[in-house]
Design an enzyme around this catalytic site. Structure first.
Site, PDB file in Angstrom:
ATOM      1  N   GLU A  76       0.819  -1.219   0.000  1.00  0.00           N
ATOM      2  CA  GLU A  76       0.000   0.000   0.000  1.00  0.00           C
ATOM      3  C   GLU A  76       0.850   1.266   0.000  1.00  0.00           C
ATOM      4  O   GLU A  76       0.502   2.271  -0.629  1.00  0.00           O
ATOM      5  CB  GLU A  76      -0.934   0.002   1.220  1.00  0.00           C
ATOM      6  CG  GLU A  76      -1.923   1.124   1.238  1.00  0.00           C
ATOM      7  CD  GLU A  76      -2.911   1.017   2.397  1.00  0.00           C
ATOM      8  OE1 GLU A  76      -3.764   1.907   2.516  1.00  0.00           O
ATOM      9  OE2 GLU A  76      -2.820   0.052   3.188  1.00  0.00           O
ATOM     10  N   ASP A  77       1.986   1.229   0.712  1.00  0.00           N
ATOM     11  CA  ASP A  77       2.740   2.459   0.951  1.00  0.00           C
ATOM     12  C   ASP A  77       4.150   2.488   0.356  1.00  0.00           C
ATOM     13  O   ASP A  77       4.914   3.412   0.620  1.00  0.00           O
ATOM     14  CB  ASP A  77       2.833   2.724   2.463  1.00  0.00           C
ATOM     15  CG  ASP A  77       1.476   3.025   3.068  1.00  0.00           C
ATOM     16  OD1 ASP A  77       0.667   3.682   2.393  1.00  0.00           O
ATOM     17  OD2 ASP A  77       1.219   2.599   4.204  1.00  0.00           O
TER      18      ASP A  77
END
Length: 291
Positions: A76-77
């Protein structure tokens, strides 16, 4: 093993060599993936996933769940894709990480969504309950570092934690995690009430704690006399949020709350449990109509 990984491993019992190696591998992968990323507190982003994994270890999760906790934000990051992750980790871990990433897309909208429906939605989305457990551990560290977030977001996140995440922890029979989530959120969701309860607790705690230590020591002696094996006696303080909820039933009269600090006795069998129950009633007069 690096010292940080040893910190996680020390919280888990009976880990095999391959389990320890998996946790170390996930630790190394996540540390490199999050290199250079900072949180709003200016601390390394990796600290967050490390604390998430530590919580998972502390509540007794197994090595693959802990590894997924370390990796839960990489897709996600960071620039890490599922294909890259798949080169180093098996389908089980990939599915856990993917599940947490999927849950991250759910956004709380206050009264626009009924809380109970949102809880059900979380459960239905998480095909594996370990995904929810990782999400709860992730939320715990986020709520414990909420002071670095804008005040308007603090209240929203705190209320979301009290209304959705803590009840989910309760349903998964994670009472200690539920209490930590509630206490960390309480200060931001209801700041005046939080300060009031904290003050009331401080006024009562010292005298009650001193008495409880005396009771504990006497109970330990009596249990030893009966030769009950493996009995553990400790005490715990009632969580602030739980205390506030209880005080509301008694018009904030703390004198009517009996379990501000309470003894806990753990034994091996049900028979031993009743035996200790009898010992305690023989030494101290029970409160009528209460068990």
């Amino acid at each position: 093993m690096t010292p940080k990984v040893e910190e996680i491993i020390s919280l888990v019992q009976n880990l095999k060599k391959e389990d320890k190696e998996l946790i170390q591998k996930a630790y190394n992968f996540a540390r490199i993936a999050h290199e250079g990323q900072l949180r709003k507190s200016n601390e390394p982003y990796f600290n967050h996933v490390f604390e998430t994994a530590k919580t998972l270890a502390d509540i007794g999760m197994k090595s693959k769940t802990i590894a997924a906790g370390l990796l839960h934000d990489v897709m996600e990051d960071t620039s890490i894709t599922e294909e890259i992750l798949r080169k180093d980790f098996d389908d089980e871990i990939i599915n856990l990480v993917r599940g947490v990433t999927k849950l991250g897309t759910v956004r709380y909208k206050g009264i626009e969504r009924k809380v109970e429906n949102l809880r059900k939605f979380f459960v239905s989305m998480a095909e594996d309950l370990r995904v929810l457990t990782i999400k709860l551990a992730d939320r715990l560290h986020n709520i414990e570092t909420l002071k670095y977030v804008r005040p308007d977001k603090q209240k929203r996140i705190a209320l979301e934690t009290l209304e959705i995440y803590a009840p989910l922890a309760d349903r998964l029979s994670m009472g200690r995690l539920k209490g930590r989530l509630e206490d960390a959120a309480f200060e931001y969701a209801y700041p005046k009430e939080y300060e009031g309860v904290k003050k009331l607790l401080l006024e009562k705690k010292d005298s009650k704690e001193k008495y409880l230590i005396e009771v504990r020591n006497k109970l330990i002696e009596k249990i030893k006399e009966t030769k009950i094996k493996n009995a553990e006696v400790d005490y715990r303080q009632k969580h602030l949020y739980s205390l506030w909820k209880k005080l509301q039933k008694y018009n904030m009269d703390i004198g009517k709350v009996y379990d501000i600090i309470a003894l806990r006795v753990m034994v091996d069998t049900v028979a031993d449990c009743y035996h200790v129950f009898g010992i305690s009633h023989g030494e101290w007069t029970p409160v009528p109509n209460r068990i």
